[in-house]
Design a protein around this motif. Structure first.
Motif, mmCIF file in Angstrom:
data_model
loop_
_atom_site.group_PDB
_atom_site.id
_atom_site.type_symbol
_atom_site.label_atom_id
_atom_site.label_comp_id
_atom_site.label_asym_id
_atom_site.label_seq_id
_atom_site.Cartn_x
_atom_site.Cartn_y
_atom_site.Cartn_z
ATOM 1 N N PHE A 18 -29.494 4.743 -33.194
ATOM 2 C CA PHE A 18 -28.487 5.740 -33.528
ATOM 3 C C PHE A 18 -27.680 6.192 -32.318
ATOM 4 O O PHE A 18 -26.486 6.493 -32.441
ATOM 5 N N ALA A 19 -28.295 6.198 -31.144
ATOM 6 C CA ALA A 19 -27.540 6.499 -29.924
ATOM 7 C C ALA A 19 -26.488 5.413 -29.690
ATOM 8 O O ALA A 19 -25.350 5.705 -29.316
ATOM 9 N N GLY A 20 -26.888 4.164 -29.937
ATOM 10 C CA GLY A 20 -25.942 3.056 -29.795
ATOM 11 C C GLY A 20 -24.774 3.184 -30.754
ATOM 12 O O GLY A 20 -23.617 2.963 -30.391
ATOM 13 N N MET A 21 -25.055 3.560 -31.981
ATOM 14 C CA MET A 21 -23.977 3.729 -32.962
ATOM 15 C C MET A 21 -23.068 4.890 -32.579
ATOM 16 O O MET A 21 -21.854 4.832 -32.767
ATOM 17 N N TYR A 22 -23.638 5.946 -32.026
ATOM 18 C CA TYR A 22 -22.836 7.092 -31.598
ATOM 19 C C TYR A 22 -21.886 6.681 -30.469
ATOM 20 O O TYR A 22 -20.696 7.019 -30.499
ATOM 21 N N VAL A 23 -22.395 5.938 -29.511
ATOM 22 C CA VAL A 23 -21.545 5.485 -28.399
ATOM 23 C C VAL A 23 -20.429 4.589 -28.925
ATOM 24 O O VAL A 23 -19.273 4.709 -28.514
ATOM 25 N N GLY A 44 -15.497 -0.002 -42.352
ATOM 26 C CA GLY A 44 -16.854 -0.155 -42.858
ATOM 27 C C GLY A 44 -17.471 -1.484 -42.453
ATOM 28 O O GLY A 44 -18.635 -1.545 -42.043
ATOM 29 N N LEU A 45 -16.708 -2.554 -42.562
ATOM 30 C CA LEU A 45 -17.198 -3.875 -42.151
ATOM 31 C C LEU A 45 -17.495 -3.909 -40.654
ATOM 32 O O LEU A 45 -18.539 -4.423 -40.232
ATOM 33 N N THR A 46 -16.585 -3.359 -39.880
ATOM 34 C CA THR A 46 -16.775 -3.343 -38.434
ATOM 35 C C THR A 46 -17.992 -2.511 -38.055
ATOM 36 O O THR A 46 -18.796 -2.916 -37.212
ATOM 37 N N MET A 47 -18.147 -1.357 -38.697
ATOM 38 C CA MET A 47 -19.294 -0.510 -38.396
ATOM 39 C C MET A 47 -20.601 -1.195 -38.795
ATOM 40 O O MET A 47 -21.601 -1.098 -38.087
ATOM 41 N N GLY A 48 -20.586 -1.907 -39.917
ATOM 42 C CA GLY A 48 -21.763 -2.671 -40.304
ATOM 43 C C GLY A 48 -22.100 -3.743 -39.281
ATOM 44 O O GLY A 48 -23.266 -3.965 -38.952
ATOM 45 N N GLY A 49 -21.063 -4.409 -38.770
ATOM 46 C CA GLY A 49 -21.276 -5.414 -37.728
ATOM 47 C C GLY A 49 -21.826 -4.804 -36.450
ATOM 48 O O GLY A 49 -22.702 -5.378 -35.798
ATOM 49 N N LYS A 50 -21.331 -3.617 -36.102
ATOM 50 C CA LYS A 50 -21.840 -2.917 -34.919
ATOM 51 C C LYS A 50 -23.317 -2.564 -35.105
ATOM 52 O O LYS A 50 -24.127 -2.723 -34.195
ATOM 53 N N PHE A 51 -23.651 -2.058 -36.305
ATOM 54 C CA PHE A 51 -25.028 -1.658 -36.573
ATOM 55 C C PHE A 51 -25.955 -2.866 -36.503
ATOM 56 O O PHE A 51 -27.017 -2.822 -35.871
#
Length: 129
Positions: A18-23, A44-51
């Protein structure tokens, strides 16, 4: 004692994810969750890829290290490379702004960027091993 180690490791993994997602969310000029709430599929797609990419690096760092400190260190190294991917990819596509295209809902850009994140995470993971 083993149960305590597992619980601590699990908490560290969740915290790092979650820290990684926040950054990652700080890197864009828009608010990721607001765009997703508005139905912006590209974000949404990009955020899913980041996660997923963050989870891949974290999983490999956790799997290959017996110490939480070493896991965290290798995660930070891999994660820094993953963050650099966005800036390098944006620099290599001078014809348009990634963040502007995502904010406008360009699904093609969102899909491409999600795949780039996952691909880079797999490549970085192979270097961590």
């Amino acid at each position: 004692m083993i149960a305590l180690n597992i619980i601590i490791s699990l908490l560290v993994v969740i915290l790092l994810q979650f820290a990684g997602m926040y950054v990652f969310s700080l890197m864009t000029p828009y608010k990721d969750m607001e765009e997703i709430n508005r139905g912006n599929l590209a974000v949404g797609l990009t955020m899913g890829g980041k996660f997923l990419a963050t989870a891949i690096i974290l999983a490999i760092a956790a799997y290959t290290n017996s110490s939480i400190w070493h896991m965290g260190l290798w995660f930070l190294v891999g994660y820094a490379c993953l963050l650099a991917t966005y800036w390098v990819f944006d620099w290599l596509t001078p014809g348009f702004s990634l963040s502007k295209q995502l904010q406008e809902g360009n699904v093609a850009v969102g899909t491409l960027l999600a795949c780039v994140y996952v691909g880079i995470a797999l490549a970085i993971g192979s270097l961590i091993i």
